[in-house]
Write an enzyme that holds these catalytic residues in place. Structure first.
Site, PDB file in Angstrom:
ATOM      1  N   GLY A 198       0.925  -1.094  -0.004  1.00 39.36           N
ATOM      2  CA  GLY A 198       0.028   0.072  -0.102  1.00 39.36           C
ATOM      3  C   GLY A 198       0.792   1.138  -0.115  1.00 39.36           C
ATOM      4  O   GLY A 198       0.422   2.291   0.201  1.00 39.36           O
ATOM      5  N   GLU A 210       4.553  -6.197   1.172  1.00 36.08           N
ATOM      6  CA  GLU A 210       4.164  -6.658   0.075  1.00 36.08           C
ATOM      7  C   GLU A 210       3.883  -5.180  -0.950  1.00 36.08           C
ATOM      8  O   GLU A 210       2.579  -5.000  -1.199  1.00 36.08           O
ATOM      9  CB  GLU A 210       2.896  -7.124   0.293  1.00 36.08           C
ATOM     10  CG  GLU A 210       2.816  -8.247   1.151  1.00 36.08           C
ATOM     11  CD  GLU A 210       1.352  -9.175   1.501  1.00 36.08           C
ATOM     12  OE1 GLU A 210       0.387  -8.376   1.577  1.00 36.08           O
ATOM     13  OE2 GLU A 210       1.287 -10.395   1.600  1.00 36.08           O
ATOM     14  N   GLY A 265       3.102  -3.240  -4.246  1.00 35.33           N
ATOM     15  CA  GLY A 265       2.931  -3.697  -5.575  1.00 35.33           C
ATOM     16  C   GLY A 265       2.897  -2.452  -6.655  1.00 35.33           C
ATOM     17  O   GLY A 265       3.815  -2.499  -7.355  1.00 35.33           O
ATOM     18  N   ARG A 266       1.988  -1.516  -6.387  1.00 37.06           N
ATOM     19  CA  ARG A 266       1.980  -0.192  -6.921  1.00 37.06           C
ATOM     20  C   ARG A 266       3.608   0.425  -6.809  1.00 37.06           C
ATOM     21  O   ARG A 266       3.783   1.027  -8.064  1.00 37.06           O
ATOM     22  CB  ARG A 266       1.242   0.722  -6.421  1.00 37.06           C
ATOM     23  CG  ARG A 266       0.928   1.966  -7.071  1.00 37.06           C
ATOM     24  CD  ARG A 266       0.063   2.851  -6.083  1.00 37.06           C
ATOM     25  NE  ARG A 266      -1.150   2.341  -5.747  1.00 37.06           N
ATOM     26  CZ  ARG A 266      -2.394   2.377  -6.016  1.00 37.06           C
ATOM     27  NH1 ARG A 266      -2.655   2.964  -7.067  1.00 37.06           N
ATOM     28  NH2 ARG A 266      -3.149   1.496  -5.277  1.00 37.06           N
ATOM     29  N   TYR A 273     -12.003   5.870  -8.565  1.00 38.93           N
ATOM     30  CA  TYR A 273     -11.140   6.372  -7.308  1.00 38.93           C
ATOM     31  C   TYR A 273     -11.130   7.779  -7.606  1.00 38.93           C
ATOM     32  O   TYR A 273     -10.593   8.582  -6.633  1.00 38.93           O
ATOM     33  CB  TYR A 273      -9.759   5.881  -7.101  1.00 38.93           C
ATOM     34  CG  TYR A 273      -9.750   4.373  -6.896  1.00 38.93           C
ATOM     35  CD1 TYR A 273     -10.400   3.478  -6.470  1.00 38.93           C
ATOM     36  CD2 TYR A 273      -8.737   3.870  -7.863  1.00 38.93           C
ATOM     37  CE1 TYR A 273     -10.138   1.976  -6.516  1.00 38.93           C
ATOM     38  CE2 TYR A 273      -8.388   2.427  -7.933  1.00 38.93           C
ATOM     39  CZ  TYR A 273      -9.256   1.720  -7.322  1.00 38.93           C
ATOM     40  OH  TYR A 273      -8.938   0.229  -7.338  1.00 38.93           O
ATOM     41  N   CYS A 307     -19.065   4.486 -24.055  1.00 38.93           N
ATOM     42  CA  CYS A 307     -20.442   5.157 -24.008  1.00 38.93           C
ATOM     43  C   CYS A 307     -20.773   5.616 -22.645  1.00 38.93           C
ATOM     44  O   CYS A 307     -21.793   4.969 -22.183  1.00 38.93           O
ATOM     45  CB  CYS A 307     -21.131   4.043 -24.657  1.00 38.93           C
ATOM     46  SG  CYS A 307     -20.633   3.784 -26.308  1.00 38.93           S
ATOM     47  N   TYR A 327      -2.365  -1.567 -11.956  1.00 36.52           N
ATOM     48  CA  TYR A 327      -3.648  -1.675 -11.900  1.00 36.52           C
ATOM     49  C   TYR A 327      -4.347  -0.831 -12.957  1.00 36.52           C
ATOM     50  O   TYR A 327      -5.163  -0.177 -12.861  1.00 36.52           O
ATOM     51  CB  TYR A 327      -4.245  -0.904 -10.487  1.00 36.52           C
ATOM     52  CG  TYR A 327      -3.596  -1.348  -9.349  1.00 36.52           C
ATOM     53  CD1 TYR A 327      -4.181  -2.657  -8.741  1.00 36.52           C
ATOM     54  CD2 TYR A 327      -2.449  -0.711  -8.494  1.00 36.52           C
ATOM     55  CE1 TYR A 327      -3.607  -3.203  -7.766  1.00 36.52           C
ATOM     56  CE2 TYR A 327      -2.172  -1.491  -7.268  1.00 36.52           C
ATOM     57  CZ  TYR A 327      -2.897  -2.578  -7.088  1.00 36.52           C
ATOM     58  OH  TYR A 327      -2.212  -3.371  -5.739  1.00 36.52           O
TER      59      TYR A 327
HETATM   60  C1  LIG Z   1      -3.501  -4.863  -2.964  1.00 41.11           C
HETATM   61  C2  LIG Z   1      -2.581  -5.602  -2.011  1.00 41.11           C
HETATM   62  C3  LIG Z   1      -1.285  -5.114  -1.576  1.00 41.11           C
HETATM   63  C4  LIG Z   1      -0.514  -4.320  -2.514  1.00 41.11           C
HETATM   64  O1  LIG Z   1      -0.939  -3.078  -2.627  1.00 41.11           O
HETATM   65  P1  LIG Z   1      -0.108  -1.800  -3.212  1.00 41.11           P
HETATM   66  O2  LIG Z   1      -1.083  -0.854  -2.989  1.00 41.11           O
HETATM   67  O3  LIG Z   1      -0.247  -2.117  -4.705  1.00 41.11           O
HETATM   68  O4  LIG Z   1       1.098  -1.708  -2.763  1.00 41.11           O
HETATM   69  C5  LIG Z   1      -0.582  -5.765  -0.766  1.00 41.11           C
HETATM   70  N1  LIG Z   1      -1.135  -6.915   0.035  1.00 41.11           N
HETATM   71  C6  LIG Z   1      -2.416  -7.209   0.142  1.00 41.11           C
HETATM   72  C7  LIG Z   1      -2.912  -8.291   1.077  1.00 41.11           C
HETATM   73  C8  LIG Z   1      -3.073  -6.479  -0.935  1.00 41.11           C
HETATM   74  O5  LIG Z   1      -4.674  -6.795  -0.946  1.00 41.11           O
END
Ligand SMILES: *Cc1c(COP(=O)(O)O)cnc(C)c1O
Length: 445
Positions: free
Chosen positions: A261, A303, A305-306, A346, A373, A403
């Site tokens: 996150g 964890e 991701g983004r 969002y 559309c 995403y």
């Molecule tokens: C979505 C998610 C992430 C990654 O979130 P980012 O905002 O992309 O870093 C990590 N752990 C869990 C459990 C998630 O659902």
């Protein structure tokens, strides 16, 4: 509101700059208004792969992996695959030594197809169907993160050998982010509440399943969180819960997963995430809490991701029409909410940059819209673009690596864009464009 928005003409003059943190690391100016990504001109990429196209800078992805590993050398870095899953990207992630979190049998199938080591995979999700659980068990994923009492029973019945399990906890921490991506607060669908005692109950249920081995706890407070204090607070609460597990069940948990996150800036002036500050404060908080509860230090996992793939991506569109409406100018492109639903989901905001020729130095605010559309199919509102922008021009939208591909749809039967990676002057097609034959092949009449 950023400075550039307050003074539209300033936005125009700022456009010459390629804001670091928003654009991929390898971006640079080419000739005649072109940009180079990974050493390849965007005009050349548009001509070769068509538009819209998702471009991904391999260097940026790899550098982000390395920055996380060096800021947190003893912490397991698990890439959140849902932000962008493709075989090419998962190969880079594996090569960089990261772990991987997946949340469906489909994401796991991509990981399996590149032999991503099962020992470095975590399986997430508030819904894991029997097929998901069976796929996870069959591949031997190292950890499954359980999210409901039903799942604990279902997994307990399916697992053959002791399956490592983490319990997903909702620590009740507000990450100050958009409601749709706030997962750490009470009263949303993810996890077991810490405050209500549901988390301890879940621990008891896992311990009652002979085929499950509880190795630790997990939390994920939300996405696009820039306040390090929120992560720190969650970490303290989670260690407190580990202490409660120890005193209630006599069990010392060896792992703590603090989720992802970490925020990324999408536009100049957006707040960014202080990785080193996060590393220092999280480690200090966990050390302090563990020693005050007399617990051994758990192995930590995070964890992102983004933060790994977001700014590695650029989407390239072609302008199809420029319409001067009653009070606004609409620049319509050949993509839209099918390749980027984030503005409509969002209220996400993006910057947009014209590329490929020399443009007029004067500009005015326009609304960049898609081809779908729905009146809400807007990609960027109030962005200053050159006054001589016209049909046929190329637009590049940065920070579209996370995403976008993974949230894409084929609304209006528009095929999803290709994903093209660039590195050292070479472009490689990672995912080809979805064709009408692809769309028709699923429709059996
Ligand atoms: C979505 C998610 C992430 C990654 O979130 P980012 O905002 O992309 O870093 C990590 N752990 C869990 C459990 C998630 O659902």
């Amino acid at each position: 509101m950023t400075l550039a928005e307050l003074i539209p003409t300033l936005g125009e003059s700022l456009r010459g700059q390629l804001e670091p943190g928003i654009w991929p690391r390898s971006v640079c100016h080419g000739t005649d208004g072109d940009l180079l990504l990974g050493g390849v001109p965007l005009t050349q990429l548009a001509a070769r792969f068509g538009t819209p196209a998702y471009l991904l800078d391999e260097l940026t992805v790899r550098q982000h992996c390395r920055e996380y590993r060096s800021a947190l050398p003893d912490v397991e870095i698990a890439y959140a695959g849902k932000s962008m899953t493709s075989r090419g990207v998962l190969r880079w992630i594996a090569e960089e030594g990261l772990s991987l979190d997946v949340c469906s049998a489909g994401e796991l199938a991509v990981a399996r197809s590149v032999d991503f080591p099962a020992s470095r995979i975590l399986f997430h999700g508030n819904v894991k169907t029997p097929e998901d659980l069976k796929a996870a068990i069959a591949y031997g994923v190292d950890r499954i993160v359980v999210d409901s009492l039903d799942e604990i029973e279902q997994l307990g019945a399916l697992a053959r050998y002791p399956q490592n399990v983490l319990v997903r906890v909702t620590p009740g921490v507000d990450g100050h982010t958009h409601k749709a991506i706030a997962t750490g607060v009470e009263d949303q669908k993810f996890g077991f509440s810490l405050r209500s005692g549901a988390a301890l109950e879940a621990v008891a249920r896992v311990l009652a399943q002979p085929s499950l081995r509880l190795v630790g706890l997990h939390c994920h407070i939300g996405s696009q969180v820039s306040r390090v204090a929120s992560f720190e607070e969650a970490a303290r609460l989670m260690v407190g819960l580990m202490a409660a597990v120890h005193s209630r069940f006599g069990l010392t948990l060896s792992q703590l997963d603090l989720g992802g996150g970490h925020a990324v800036p999408y536009r100049c002036g957006d707040s960014s995430f202080d990785l080193q500050g996060y590393a220092d404060r999280i480690l200090r908080a966990v050390n302090f809490e563990c020693s005050s509860h007399r617990l051994p230090l758990p192995r930590l996992t995070i964890e992102p991701g983004r933060a790994i793939v977001g700014s590695a991506g650029v989407t390239l569109y072609r302008v199809v029409t420029v319409k001067h409406g009653v009070s606004r100018t609409f620049v319509a492109v050949d993509g839209g909410m099918s390749d980027n639903p984030r503005p409509s989901l969002y209220g996400a905001r993006y910057s947009v940059r014209p590329v490929g020729r020399r443009f007029s130095p004067t500009g005015h605010p326009v609304t960049v819209v898609g081809r779908h559309c729905e009146a809400g199919d807007v990609l960027a509102e109030d962005v200053v673009l050159p006054s001589d922008l016209r049909a046929g021009d190329l637009l590049a939208v940065p920070c579209t690596g996370a995403y976008h591909h993974s949230l894409a749809s084929n609304y209006n039967m528009v095929g999803r864009p290709p994903v093209v990676s660039v590195h050292d002057g070479v472009a490689r097609l990672l995912v080809r464009r979805e064709t009408e034959e692809d769309l028709l092949s699923r429709d059996l009449g």
